[in-house]
Structures are given as structure tokens and as C-alpha cells.
Design a protein around this motif. Structure first.
Motif, mmCIF file in Angstrom:
data_model
loop_
_atom_site.group_PDB
_atom_site.id
_atom_site.type_symbol
_atom_site.label_atom_id
_atom_site.label_comp_id
_atom_site.label_asym_id
_atom_site.label_seq_id
_atom_site.Cartn_x
_atom_site.Cartn_y
_atom_site.Cartn_z
ATOM 1 N N GLN A 235 1.003 -3.910 -2.048
ATOM 2 C CA GLN A 235 0.205 -3.639 -3.240
ATOM 3 C C GLN A 235 0.952 -2.814 -4.282
ATOM 4 O OE1 GLN A 235 -3.334 -1.773 -1.719
ATOM 5 N NE2 GLN A 235 -3.843 -3.518 -0.402
ATOM 6 N N SER A 236 2.164 -2.375 -3.956
ATOM 7 C CA SER A 236 2.923 -1.518 -4.876
ATOM 8 C C SER A 236 3.377 -2.309 -6.098
ATOM 9 C CB SER A 236 4.136 -0.918 -4.174
ATOM 10 O OG SER A 236 5.099 -1.928 -3.888
ATOM 11 N N PHE A 237 3.587 -1.598 -7.185
ATOM 12 C CA PHE A 237 4.064 -2.220 -8.409
ATOM 13 C C PHE A 237 5.417 -2.889 -8.177
ATOM 14 C CE2 PHE A 237 7.064 -1.402 -11.954
ATOM 15 C CZ PHE A 237 6.657 -2.439 -12.793
ATOM 16 N N GLY A 238 6.314 -2.232 -7.447
ATOM 17 C CA GLY A 238 7.651 -2.767 -7.225
ATOM 18 C C GLY A 238 7.642 -4.096 -6.520
ATOM 19 N N PRO B 137 12.143 -3.034 -5.930
ATOM 20 C CA PRO B 137 11.476 -1.934 -5.221
ATOM 21 C C PRO B 137 12.455 -0.985 -4.539
ATOM 22 C CG PRO B 137 11.116 -4.027 -4.075
ATOM 23 C CD PRO B 137 11.719 -4.351 -5.408
ATOM 24 N N TRP B 138 13.640 -1.476 -4.151
ATOM 25 C CA TRP B 138 14.643 -0.564 -3.566
ATOM 26 C C TRP B 138 14.950 0.551 -4.553
ATOM 27 C CZ3 TRP B 138 18.959 -4.424 -1.564
ATOM 28 C CH2 TRP B 138 18.437 -5.201 -0.521
ATOM 29 N N ALA B 139 15.140 0.190 -5.815
ATOM 30 C CA ALA B 139 15.458 1.198 -6.832
ATOM 31 C C ALA B 139 14.292 2.151 -7.037
ATOM 32 C CB ALA B 139 15.824 0.514 -8.148
ATOM 33 N N LEU B 140 13.076 1.617 -7.066
ATOM 34 C CA LEU B 140 11.902 2.434 -7.358
ATOM 35 C C LEU B 140 11.543 3.384 -6.225
ATOM 36 C CD1 LEU B 140 9.672 -0.303 -9.029
ATOM 37 C CD2 LEU B 140 10.603 1.720 -10.167
ATOM 38 N N THR C 1 15.637 2.457 2.144
ATOM 39 C CA THR C 1 15.191 2.756 3.507
ATOM 40 C C THR C 1 13.679 2.645 3.627
ATOM 41 O OG1 THR C 1 17.076 4.241 3.832
ATOM 42 C CG2 THR C 1 15.216 4.470 5.346
ATOM 43 N N TYR C 2 12.953 3.221 2.672
ATOM 44 C CA TYR C 2 11.489 3.167 2.700
ATOM 45 C C TYR C 2 11.001 1.719 2.624
ATOM 46 C CZ TYR C 2 6.697 3.246 1.012
ATOM 47 O OH TYR C 2 5.357 2.997 0.864
ATOM 48 N N ILE D 48 13.934 -4.553 -16.145
ATOM 49 C CA ILE D 48 14.353 -4.708 -14.746
ATOM 50 C C ILE D 48 15.781 -4.219 -14.575
ATOM 51 C CG2 ILE D 48 14.863 -6.391 -12.936
ATOM 52 C CD1 ILE D 48 12.527 -8.073 -14.119
ATOM 53 N N GLY D 49 16.659 -4.612 -15.508
ATOM 54 C CA GLY D 49 18.040 -4.153 -15.436
ATOM 55 C C GLY D 49 18.147 -2.648 -15.530
#
Length: 328
Positions: free
Chosen positions: A179-182, A159-162, A166-167, A210-211
Motif C-alpha cells: 500500500q506504500s506510495f513507493g 521504493p529502495w530509494a524511498l 533492506t527494508y 523518478i530520476g
């Protein structure tokens, strides 16, 4: 003119299950066609709450790489693979939209509906052409990759990448993030390996995606610190090539790469960090002789032994000439 239709979520799930479960290094008798054939039945009889929390331990095995080194691959529980695959198949639009932000990746995550794997592979001739193109504009290219990439991916970094690190940290416990996909993908991948957060299974086609998600996240960070990044760089999986000339410092480029990797808890592979171009080797010297090697129609054991001996000798010579100042 024929209309090309994209596969729907049912076709995507089928491909991820029938040719995306076992690592491609396994011999042909290992197949998962039945897992794909009975996917709807499995999803209907498996209680949703149990599927949500089910975790398992993968089986590991290793294959030879070079010398005494070996590569560890994973065979995960089919139910966990079914969960990850369904999540990706259902949310493919979000995945594709994110991956299309990449300006430098050579991997195009396009489903192959009839081939031996779920996605089309890399075009290595295209990769070589891209390197030549960059070196026609820049004097040199810095090539590096991530140390033990799949084994060291931190699942929370998906999720950091997506969405941005910070968010994610600011909204970690909010319902919207949960509930997010990440975050759901993070949980599902962890459950493939008994809730372990370090590493992702090596072998399933889902791990390739994922990679690639992490790779695009790294690209975004590099584009913020390196001028004209998209014009002078290309990436395939975790291998990154960046062109540079007299206006650039190798140390500055390495520093930017190291910082970007560190944002995802990853480390640079200094042993595979080399400079190509003016005054350096454009491509491994051992590669060209091997490509010219021909095995006769009546090939015997001596032909094969000669091929592998030639490869070992040439590769050892190349390793001895690796750029020493980058490894200091």
C-alpha cells in the motif's frame, strides 16, 4: 506582503497532464491540453479496477544527439500517464519531503503553473558557479554520470530509494509495503511499458521526478562513505561532481560512486568521467567560443553551417584530450 500559495493536488495533476505528457523535444503542434481539461471526466468513467491493472506499450521514437548517436524517447498511453500523474499529484507531500533531504541537488522540483513545462528547469549558470565554488576550496573535481540513466533504472529501485533496499526486501509481501506510495509508483511506471521493470519512459515530466528520487537515494549512500560529501559535491539529474584534494584518492572516490550506483543496479559512465581543476580543463574548451558566436540579424544558411562546423571541430578536439587514465 503577498502570501505564496503552493498548488493543490488538482493544480498539480493539471500541470502534469497539460505540459508534462509529451517530451519537450516534440514540435509545438503536439499538445495535451485536452487530456488535462477532461481529467476529472476520464477518472470518473474509467472503472477503478480496470485502471489499477491497465498496462500498455509505449510508442518510441528517436532524435539525433551527436555523430550517429540517437536518443530514444517515449510517448506513453495517456491513461497510464494519467494514473502516474494522479499518484504523484496526490502524494506530492511525501515526494517533496523526501527530495528535500538532498543537500547537493541543483534541481528544485517546484511546479511551474504558467511555463512551458510542469517544473522549473535547471539553472546552468548556478551549476557553473557551484563548480567554481568547490574548486576554490578543493584542487580538483571528479565529474561522472550514469550510463543510459533513464533507460536502465530498475523500477523496483524506486521504493529502495524511498525506504531503503533492506527494508523493501524484508517487507516485500506485506500489506503495508504493497500500500506504500513507493510500491504503487513502481507498479504504475511498469504499466506504462507493458509491465517491464527495466527503464522508465524518457520524456514525461513524471520521469524527471523518478530520476530525482533515485538520485537522492544515491546521495545518501555516498554521504556514508565520502567525508564532507554535502560540502564538496553537487548533482544535477545523474551528473555528479565531487571536489577532492591531496587527501583523497580518485580511485577511492570512483569506487564509492560505483558501489552506490550498483546498489540501484546502475553503471557508471566511464566515457564521461573526467577530472576538472588544477592541471585540467575547468570547463569544455569548445563551450566558450560557441557562447561568443553571434548570428547576424540577416542570418543565412552559411551562418548556421559555420556555427555547427565550429562546434563539431571544437568538441572533437576536447574529446581527444579526455583523461585517459580514468578510462583505462
Amino acid at each position: 506582503m503577498a502570501v505564496v500559495r503552493r498548488p493543490n493536488k488538482h493544480q498539480r495533476l493539471k500541470r502534469l497532464l497539460e505540459v508534462g505528457f509529451f517530451p519537450q523535444e516534440l514540435p509545438p503542434p503536439f499538445v495535451s491540453f485536452d487530456l488535462a481539461r477532461y481529467r476529472t471526466h476520464l477518472l470518473s468513467v474509467w472503472p477503478a479496477n480496470d485502471l489499477k491493472i491497465f498496462a500498455s506499450q509505449p510508442e518510441y521514437y528517436s532524435i539525433p544527439r551527436f555523430g550517429r548517436a540517437r536518443r530514444r524517447l517515449s510517448i506513453i498511453n495517456p491513461i497510464n500517464h494519467l494514473k502516474v500523474s494522479k499518484l504523484m499529484a496526490d502524494e506530492w507531500q511525501e515526494i517533496r519531503k523526501f527530495l528535500r533531504q538532498s543537500k547537493v541537488s541543483e534541481f528544485k522540483p517546484i511546479f511551474d503553473l504558467i511555463g512551458p513545462r510542469a517544473f522549473f528547469g535547471l539553472d546552468f549558470e548556478s551549476i557553473e558557479r557551484r563548480l567554481v565554488q568547490i574548486l576554490s576550496t578543493y584542487r580538483s573535481s571528479l565529474k561522472t554520470d550514469i550510463s543510459r540513466y533513464y533507460h536502465t533504472i530498475y523500477t523496483h529501485s524506486i521504493p529502495w530509494a524511498l525506504y531503503g533496499k533492506t527494508y523493501c526486501k524484508a517487507n516485500l509481501n506485506t500489506p503495508a509495503f504493497k500500500q506504500s506510495f513507493g510500491d504503487r509508483l513502481d507498479v504504475a511506471v511498469r504499466q506504462c511499458q507493458q509491465n517491464q521493470t527495466m527503464g522508465v519512459p524518457v520524456g514525461p515530466e513524471t520521469s524527471r521526478i523518478i530520476g530525482e528520487i533515485i538520485g537522492v537515494g544515491i546521495e545518501k549512500l555516498l554521504a556514508q562513505t565520502l567525508r564532507n560529501f554535502a560540502e564538496r559535491a553537487f548533482r544535477y539529474v545523474d551528473d555528479i561532481n565531487i571536489g577532492f584534494d591531496e587527501r583523497d584518492s580518485v580511485d577511492v572516490i570512483l569506487s564509492s560512486i560505483t558501489r552506490a550506483f550498483a546498489q540501484f543496479e546502475l553503471d557508471i559512465n566511464i566515457d564521461k568521467t573526467v577530472v576538472q581543476g588544477v592541471g585540467e580543463t575547468l570547463s569544455p574548451e569548445w563551450l566558450s567560443p560557441l557562447r561568443q558566436f553571434r548570428i547576424s540579424g540577416n542570418a543565412g544558411q552559411q551562418d548556421l553551417e559555420h556555427l555547427f562546423q565550429k562546434r563539431s571541430i571544437l568538441r572533437r578536439k576536447q574529446s581527444q584530450r579526455s583523461c585517459p587514465r580514468l578510462c583505462a
